[in-house]
Motif scaffolding. Structure first.
Motif, mmCIF file in Angstrom:
data_model
loop_
_atom_site.group_PDB
_atom_site.id
_atom_site.type_symbol
_atom_site.label_atom_id
_atom_site.label_comp_id
_atom_site.label_asym_id
_atom_site.label_seq_id
_atom_site.Cartn_x
_atom_site.Cartn_y
_atom_site.Cartn_z
ATOM 1 N N ILE A 44 -5.190 2.505 -40.066
ATOM 2 C CA ILE A 44 -4.923 3.695 -40.886
ATOM 3 C C ILE A 44 -5.782 4.873 -40.421
ATOM 4 O O ILE A 44 -5.292 6.003 -40.314
ATOM 5 C CB ILE A 44 -5.145 3.392 -42.385
ATOM 6 N N ILE A 45 -7.031 4.621 -40.137
ATOM 7 C CA ILE A 45 -7.920 5.696 -39.662
ATOM 8 C C ILE A 45 -7.381 6.282 -38.359
ATOM 9 O O ILE A 45 -7.357 7.503 -38.169
ATOM 10 C CB ILE A 45 -9.363 5.197 -39.508
ATOM 11 N N VAL A 46 -6.933 5.415 -37.465
ATOM 12 C CA VAL A 46 -6.373 5.880 -36.195
ATOM 13 C C VAL A 46 -5.118 6.718 -36.434
ATOM 14 O O VAL A 46 -4.945 7.778 -35.827
ATOM 15 C CB VAL A 46 -6.097 4.694 -35.247
ATOM 16 N N LYS A 47 -4.228 6.260 -37.315
ATOM 17 C CA LYS A 47 -3.032 7.049 -37.629
ATOM 18 C C LYS A 47 -3.419 8.433 -38.151
ATOM 19 O O LYS A 47 -2.825 9.442 -37.768
ATOM 20 C CB LYS A 47 -2.179 6.325 -38.679
ATOM 21 N N THR A 84 0.504 -3.825 -33.398
ATOM 22 C CA THR A 84 -0.529 -4.471 -32.590
ATOM 23 C C THR A 84 -1.582 -3.451 -32.163
ATOM 24 O O THR A 84 -1.404 -2.240 -32.359
ATOM 25 C CB THR A 84 0.102 -5.082 -31.333
ATOM 26 N N LYS A 85 -2.617 -3.963 -31.533
ATOM 27 C CA LYS A 85 -3.629 -3.070 -30.965
ATOM 28 C C LYS A 85 -3.003 -2.151 -29.932
ATOM 29 O O LYS A 85 -3.363 -0.975 -29.842
ATOM 30 C CB LYS A 85 -4.752 -3.881 -30.313
ATOM 31 N N THR A 89 -3.187 1.762 -30.048
ATOM 32 C CA THR A 89 -3.754 2.505 -28.921
ATOM 33 C C THR A 89 -2.802 3.601 -28.454
ATOM 34 O O THR A 89 -3.252 4.694 -28.082
ATOM 35 C CB THR A 89 -4.109 1.540 -27.776
ATOM 36 N N ALA A 90 -1.511 3.348 -28.497
ATOM 37 C CA ALA A 90 -0.537 4.379 -28.118
ATOM 38 C C ALA A 90 -0.612 5.567 -29.077
ATOM 39 O O ALA A 90 -0.564 6.728 -28.649
ATOM 40 C CB ALA A 90 0.873 3.789 -28.087
ATOM 41 N N ILE A 91 -0.743 5.280 -30.371
ATOM 42 C CA ILE A 91 -0.890 6.341 -31.379
ATOM 43 C C ILE A 91 -2.170 7.122 -31.110
ATOM 44 O O ILE A 91 -2.189 8.359 -31.116
ATOM 45 C CB ILE A 91 -0.901 5.735 -32.800
ATOM 46 N N TRP A 96 -5.225 12.041 -28.758
ATOM 47 C CA TRP A 96 -6.257 12.473 -27.816
ATOM 48 C C TRP A 96 -5.670 13.280 -26.664
ATOM 49 O O TRP A 96 -6.276 14.262 -26.215
ATOM 50 C CB TRP A 96 -7.045 11.272 -27.296
ATOM 51 N N ASP A 97 -4.515 12.883 -26.162
ATOM 52 C CA ASP A 97 -3.889 13.644 -25.074
ATOM 53 C C ASP A 97 -3.618 15.082 -25.498
ATOM 54 O O ASP A 97 -3.881 16.025 -24.749
ATOM 55 C CB ASP A 97 -2.585 12.980 -24.623
#
Length: 175
Positions: A44-47, A84-85, A89-91, A96-97
């Motif tokens: 959730i934090i990554v999203k 999945t991880k 990671t894609a999100i 970042w990109d």
């Protein structure tokens, strides 16, 4: 690129690295783990971070940083428990990109321009500093959650407990 932008990018990338070193220690289930009390999972934090980066840094100098297409509240829902991880990671990388492409496009002259976030006018340098406070806050949460989950198997991301003097001695010796 200016000294400020170089420094900003270096700091942001160091926080990115801390999060990614945490991700490397976790499995697919652990990215969705939430402690009691309904705090956010790492997923959730990554999203949220990616959604924020995409919103803030898409058309950074020309449109409000809170885009109409952003669904901020949905960023805080784990509606993909099978993710999945690799999915996470894609999100992560998408956000970042966008951020890094924007930083690389900025000039010294851009730093004094006015942009808007949720209609609030901000000098570009202030808007960037705002994000420099926001992203490390969430990276700290990611690292803390990872450390809790890994407990005794946690691989320190900095100087391990009780090894400060050894670290300082190695730095002084140029190792």
């Amino acid at each position: 690129m200016s000294i400020y932008l170089d420094s900003l990018k270096k700091r942001l990338l160091s926080y990115r690295e801390l999060a990614e070193k945490t991700f490397a220690q976790l499995n697919d289930e652990q990215i969705h783990w939430q402690p009691a009390g309904d705090p956010n999972s790492i997923y959730i934090i990554v999203k949220h971070m990616s959604g924020n980066m995409l919103s803030r840094f898409t058309d950074f100098l020309t449109t409000d940083g809170e885009k109409p297409w952003r669904k901020r509240d949905a960023e805080f829902e784990d509606n993909e428990p099978e993710a999945t991880k690799a999915d996470m990671t894609a999100i992560w990388n998408k956000g970042w990109d966008c951020l890094l492409q924007t930083l690389d496009s900025l000039t010294d002259a851009d730093l004094s321009k006015i942009i808007h976030i949720r209609t609030e006018p901000l000098i570009v340098i202030d808007a960037l500093n705002r994000q420099l406070g926001h992203y490390p806050y969430h990276v700290g949460q990611i690292v803390y959650l990872g450390k809790i989950m890994k407990a005794g198997n946690w691989q320190s991301l900095s100087i391990p407990k009780g090894q400060s003097q050894q670290f300082n001695d190695q730095k002084a010796a140029g190792k």
